[in-house]
Scaffold this motif. Structure first.
Motif, short mmCIF file in Angstrom:
data_model
loop_
_atom_site.label_atom_id
_atom_site.label_comp_id
_atom_site.label_asym_id
_atom_site.label_seq_id
_atom_site.Cartn_x
_atom_site.Cartn_y
_atom_site.Cartn_z
N LYS A 150 -1.46 -3.12 2.40
CA LYS A 150 -0.30 -2.25 2.16
C LYS A 150 0.01 -2.28 0.67
O LYS A 150 0.11 -3.33 0.07
CB LYS A 150 0.90 -2.74 2.96
N SER A 154 0.81 3.20 0.56
CA SER A 154 0.45 3.07 1.98
C SER A 154 1.20 4.00 2.92
O SER A 154 0.78 4.18 4.05
CB SER A 154 0.62 1.62 2.43
N GLU A 159 -5.13 2.04 3.78
CA GLU A 159 -5.87 1.45 2.68
C GLU A 159 -6.60 0.20 3.13
O GLU A 159 -6.06 -0.59 3.91
CB GLU A 159 -4.93 1.11 1.52
#
Length: 165
Positions: A150, A154, A159
């Motif tokens: 994160k 995000s 991600e």
């Protein structure tokens, strides 16, 4: 099938710019970007020129199958969780050439190098097809670890930090 990934240069500008239009079209379903009065998506052409001339840290690659252009990929440096690493920032394969393992091969050629131990991958949160592709890729490939992270971005992206085996 013969697949080649070669570094793009300024001679590729017209083709790369058109591929980027197709890419923007694909992304518009979740980026919600509109076209301009000329019927094109906004592209910072001066930035693309800098990339293709080697004047930016981003590296662009042309993907060829049987010597035909079938897509592109970009890699740029990024900092995630206090560490610098390359990000496979954009990958686009023309629809005709999808589901043939080309993207998988391109990713393996780029990410499975001894030069980098970790890579960053970000997928638009609303791009369910891309997320499904990456999740399948992570399971099928030989990585020592894939960690969902994160960051401040995000909310817009899924991600991942990917560690090579």
């Amino acid at each position: 099938m013969s697949i080649e990934v070669r570094k793009a240069n300024f001679d590729d500008f017209s083709a790369f710019k058109m591929l980027w239009q197709f890419y923007q079209y694909h992304q518009s379903s979740f980026s919600l970007e509109d076209i301009d009065e000329q019927g094109k998506f906004y592209i910072d052409e001066s930035y693309l020129e800098e990339v293709l001339r080697g004047q930016d840290e981003c590296n662009a690659y042309i993907v060829l199958s049987e010597q035909l252009i079938v897509g592109f990929v970009t890699v740029e440096p990024t900092e995630i969780m206090g560490e610098e690493m390359p990000e496979l920032s954009d990958i686009f394969i023309l629809p005709k050439y999808r589901n043939q393992g080309i993207a998988q091969l391109v990713i393996e050629l780029l990410m499975h190098t001894k030069e980098y131990n970790e890579w960053h991958v970000a997928v638009y949160r609303n791009d369910k097809n891309a997320l499904s592709f990456w999740e399948k890729h992570f399971k099928q490939s030989n990585y020592s670890g894939v960690k969902k992270v994160k960051t401040s971005d995000s909310e817009e992206f899924h991600e991942f930090v990917v560690q090579n085996a």
